[in-house]
Design an enzyme around this catalytic site. Structure first.
Site, PDB file in Angstrom:
ATOM      1  N   SER A  15      -3.740  12.059  -3.461  1.00 26.12           N
ATOM      2  CA  SER A  15      -2.913  11.869  -2.571  1.00 26.12           C
ATOM      3  C   SER A  15      -1.523  10.999  -2.531  1.00 26.12           C
ATOM      4  CB  SER A  15      -3.382  12.038  -1.002  1.00 26.12           C
ATOM      5  OG  SER A  15      -2.764  11.930  -0.172  1.00 26.12           O
ATOM      6  N   LEU A  17       1.313   9.031  -2.373  1.00 20.39           N
ATOM      7  CA  LEU A  17       1.846   7.455  -3.124  1.00 20.39           C
ATOM      8  C   LEU A  17       0.755   7.541  -4.315  1.00 20.39           C
ATOM      9  CD1 LEU A  17       4.677   5.493  -4.194  1.00 20.39           C
ATOM     10  CD2 LEU A  17       2.372   3.948  -2.676  1.00 20.39           C
ATOM     11  N   ASP A  36     -10.924   7.602  -6.173  1.00 21.10           N
ATOM     12  CA  ASP A  36     -10.094   7.876  -5.179  1.00 21.10           C
ATOM     13  C   ASP A  36     -11.685   9.194  -4.489  1.00 21.10           C
ATOM     14  OD1 ASP A  36      -9.635   9.482  -2.567  1.00 21.10           O
ATOM     15  OD2 ASP A  36      -8.157   9.068  -3.528  1.00 21.10           O
ATOM     16  N   ASP A  62     -15.555   5.023  -4.597  1.00 24.84           N
ATOM     17  CA  ASP A  62     -15.466   4.512  -2.671  1.00 24.84           C
ATOM     18  C   ASP A  62     -14.847   3.344  -2.942  1.00 24.84           C
ATOM     19  OD1 ASP A  62     -15.552   3.632  -0.317  1.00 24.84           O
ATOM     20  OD2 ASP A  62     -17.769   5.337   0.803  1.00 24.84           O
ATOM     21  N   CYS A  89      -3.378   1.831  -4.589  1.00 22.17           N
ATOM     22  CA  CYS A  89      -3.045   2.592  -3.329  1.00 22.17           C
ATOM     23  C   CYS A  89      -3.897   2.893  -2.019  1.00 22.17           C
ATOM     24  CB  CYS A  89      -2.256   3.901  -3.971  1.00 22.17           C
ATOM     25  SG  CYS A  89      -1.262   3.360  -4.645  1.00 22.17           S
ATOM     26  N   SER A 143       1.988  -3.203   3.385  1.00 20.33           N
ATOM     27  CA  SER A 143       3.136  -2.674   3.680  1.00 20.33           C
ATOM     28  C   SER A 143       3.742  -3.483   5.127  1.00 20.33           C
ATOM     29  CB  SER A 143       2.218  -1.773   5.166  1.00 20.33           C
ATOM     30  OG  SER A 143       2.966  -1.120   6.684  1.00 20.33           O
ATOM     31  N   TYR A 156      -4.673  -2.186  11.460  1.00 21.15           N
ATOM     32  CA  TYR A 156      -3.573  -1.895  10.265  1.00 21.15           C
ATOM     33  C   TYR A 156      -2.844  -2.847   9.994  1.00 21.15           C
ATOM     34  CZ  TYR A 156      -0.835   1.178   6.728  1.00 21.15           C
ATOM     35  OH  TYR A 156       0.195   1.491   5.684  1.00 21.15           O
ATOM     36  N   LYS A 160      -2.889  -5.163   6.434  1.00 16.57           N
ATOM     37  CA  LYS A 160      -1.865  -5.468   5.225  1.00 16.57           C
ATOM     38  C   LYS A 160      -1.525  -6.845   5.047  1.00 16.57           C
ATOM     39  CE  LYS A 160      -2.141  -1.100   3.978  1.00 16.57           C
ATOM     40  NZ  LYS A 160      -2.415  -0.712   2.361  1.00 16.57           N
ATOM     41  N   THR A 191       4.142  11.198   3.758  1.00 16.19           N
ATOM     42  CA  THR A 191       2.194  11.470   2.786  1.00 16.19           C
ATOM     43  C   THR A 191       1.834  11.660   3.918  1.00 16.19           C
ATOM     44  OG1 THR A 191       1.714   9.458   3.277  1.00 16.19           O
ATOM     45  CG2 THR A 191       2.839   9.256   1.237  1.00 16.19           C
TER      46      THR A 191
HETATM   47  N1  LIG Z   1       3.545   6.576   4.102  1.00 20.46           N
HETATM   48  C1  LIG Z   1       3.624   5.340   4.221  1.00 20.46           C
HETATM   49  O1  LIG Z   1       4.978   5.990   5.249  1.00 20.46           O
HETATM   50  C2  LIG Z   1       2.823   3.999   3.383  1.00 20.46           C
HETATM   51  C3  LIG Z   1       3.889   2.950   3.834  1.00 20.46           C
HETATM   52  C4  LIG Z   1       3.879   1.812   3.452  1.00 20.46           C
HETATM   53  C5  LIG Z   1       2.239   1.119   3.424  1.00 20.46           C
HETATM   54  N2  LIG Z   1       1.840   2.497   2.919  1.00 20.46           N
HETATM   55  C6  LIG Z   1       0.273   2.077   2.160  1.00 20.46           C
HETATM   56  O2  LIG Z   1       0.525   2.925   0.227  1.00 20.46           O
HETATM   57  C7  LIG Z   1      -0.985   3.556   0.418  1.00 20.46           C
HETATM   58  C8  LIG Z   1      -1.161   5.165  -0.083  1.00 20.46           C
HETATM   59  O3  LIG Z   1      -0.557   5.693   1.071  1.00 20.46           O
HETATM   60  P1  LIG Z   1      -0.167   6.987   1.588  1.00 20.46           P
HETATM   61  O4  LIG Z   1       0.822   7.070   2.428  1.00 20.46           O
HETATM   62  O5  LIG Z   1      -0.337   7.970   0.180  1.00 20.46           O
HETATM   63  O6  LIG Z   1      -1.506   7.946   1.847  1.00 20.46           O
HETATM   64  P2  LIG Z   1      -2.625   8.697   1.587  1.00 20.46           P
HETATM   65  O7  LIG Z   1      -3.452   9.233   3.036  1.00 20.46           O
HETATM   66  O8  LIG Z   1      -2.140  10.438   1.084  1.00 20.46           O
HETATM   67  O9  LIG Z   1      -3.302   8.516   0.325  1.00 20.46           O
HETATM   68  C9  LIG Z   1      -4.293   7.368   0.461  1.00 20.46           C
HETATM   69  C10 LIG Z   1      -5.030   7.940  -0.017  1.00 20.46           C
HETATM   70  O10 LIG Z   1      -6.458   6.961  -0.330  1.00 20.46           O
HETATM   71  C11 LIG Z   1      -7.937   7.270  -0.136  1.00 20.46           C
HETATM   72  N3  LIG Z   1      -8.978   7.135  -0.276  1.00 20.46           N
HETATM   73  C12 LIG Z   1      -8.560   6.555   1.039  1.00 20.46           C
HETATM   74  N4  LIG Z   1      -9.960   5.774   1.536  1.00 20.46           N
HETATM   75  C13 LIG Z   1     -10.699   5.239   0.675  1.00 20.46           C
HETATM   76  C14 LIG Z   1     -11.632   4.378  -0.151  1.00 20.46           C
HETATM   77  N5  LIG Z   1     -12.204   4.317   0.077  1.00 20.46           N
HETATM   78  N6  LIG Z   1     -11.747   4.566  -1.566  1.00 20.46           N
HETATM   79  C15 LIG Z   1     -10.788   5.448  -2.621  1.00 20.46           C
HETATM   80  N7  LIG Z   1      -9.581   6.714  -2.035  1.00 20.46           N
HETATM   81  C16 LIG Z   1      -9.373   6.486  -0.481  1.00 20.46           C
HETATM   82  C17 LIG Z   1      -7.610   8.846  -0.089  1.00 20.46           C
HETATM   83  O11 LIG Z   1      -8.674  10.247  -0.295  1.00 20.46           O
HETATM   84  C18 LIG Z   1      -5.947   9.493   0.259  1.00 20.46           C
HETATM   85  O12 LIG Z   1      -6.113   9.159  -1.121  1.00 20.46           O
HETATM   86  C19 LIG Z   1      -1.765   3.035   1.308  1.00 20.46           C
HETATM   87  O13 LIG Z   1      -2.801   1.138   1.474  1.00 20.46           O
HETATM   88  C20 LIG Z   1      -0.804   2.955   2.230  1.00 20.46           C
HETATM   89  O14 LIG Z   1      -1.274   2.143   3.510  1.00 20.46           O
HETATM   90  C21 LIG Z   1       2.154   3.943   2.929  1.00 20.46           C
END
Ligand SMILES: NC(=O)c1ccc[n+]([C@@H]2O[C@H](COP(=O)([O-])OP(=O)(O)OC[C@H]3O[C@@H](n4cnc5c(N)ncnc54)[C@H](O)[C@@H]3O)[C@@H](O)[C@H]2O)c1
Length: 263
Positions: A15, A17, A36, A62, A89, A143, A156, A160, A191
């Protein structure tokens, strides 16, 4: 293609990023392991990659389980014999806008487990494979929440910030192995994670989830924009990026554009 013959593991590849990065890496010539807990999402990412002629494998992982992480690395080794890049990610955010005295310790543990311990386990086992060929790039997705402040969730932010501290130590430790480490602070992206947080905060304040998402959507980046930065960092032009902390900004985009023009 800029990632020709490279092998990459992308956690959270089902999902957001992670998905955008897996698709971009495979489209740039890399063989990709999509890791994932979300099997249907991860398999969909792989399907999208294969439809376009790319190479990818889904490995149910996991990141909080050391056995799962060891298996993920073993699949990369068995299928592709090496590992050039790890992109962490996988991440969660729980209990936004909850003051610390109301924050459940169980939610704290869950977030720290996935975001911080999960990153540690993936790096730990990736390094043992990268170390066998003395090269690699580790991109740890943190983040601004943990480094610059302003997060909606105390756990969170702490997780981070922890990733950033971990990365600072790793960068020096792994330099002798020719493994480059970057901690990335992406801009806010549209996302599932981000949209759920926006919706949850709005609902907590008595507002409408849909209205809040609609209002904020135009200000959010597409994850594909961040995926491009992550692609440049693993490509040959990324070798000039020596800073450990990289904040997604117009400046970085310009540096990479200038390098592409001159190469
Ligand atoms: N979206 C934003 O604005 C933003 C900003 C800064 C940082 N981030 C970081 O970017 C990264 C990606 O997040 P995103 O925004 O794409 O969110 P997202 O929810 O779309 O993707 C996160 C993915 O991590 C997987 N996941 C969760 N727990 C897990 C586990 N225990 N083992 C394996 N996979 C697991 C989920 O199933 C999901 O597919 C994250 O680390 C998030 O903290 C996001």
């Amino acid at each position: 293609m800029v990632l020709e013959n490279k092998v990459a593991i992308i956690t959270g590849g089902a999902s957001g990023l992670g998905e955008a990065t897996a698709i971009r890496y495979a489209g740039s010539g890399a063989s990709v392991i999509v890791a994932d807990t979300n099997t249907s999402g991860g398999e969909k990412t792989v399907e999208l990659i294969r439809e376009k002629g790319g190479t990818a494998e889904f490995v149910h992982t996991d990141v909080t389980s050391e056995n799962d992480v060891i298996n993920m690395i073993n699949v990369a080794k068995g299928k592709f014999a090496k590992l050039d890049a790890l992109v962490t990610c996988a991440g969660i955010l729980l209990s936004p806008n909850t003051r610390v005295d109301q924050f459940e310790a169980t939610d704290w543990d869950k977030v720290i487990d996935v975001n911080l311990k999960g990153t540690f386990l993936c790096v730990k086992h990736a390094v043992s494979l990268m170390g066998q060929h003395d090269s690699g790039v580790i991109l740890m997705i943190a983040s601004g929440a943990g480094v610059l402040g302003g997060s909606s969730s105390v756990a969170y932010a702490a997780s981070k910030g922890g990733v950033y501290g971990f990365g600072l130590t790793l960068a020096g430790q792994l330099k002798p192995l020719n493994i480059r480490v970057h901690v990335i602070l992406p801009g806010n992206m549209a996302t599932t994670l981000k949209l759920n947080v926006i919706g949850e905060i709005a609902e907590k304040a008595g507002g409408s989830r849909q209205e809040a998402i609609k209002a904020q959507l135009p200000s959010l980046l597409k994850p594909e924009v961040t995926a491009e930065l992550l692609t440049n960092l693993v490509s040959d032009i990324g070798t000039s990026a020596q800073d450990t902390l990289l904040i997604q900004s117009a400046a970085w985009t310009k540096i990479f554009e200038d390098q592409k023009r001159s190469s």
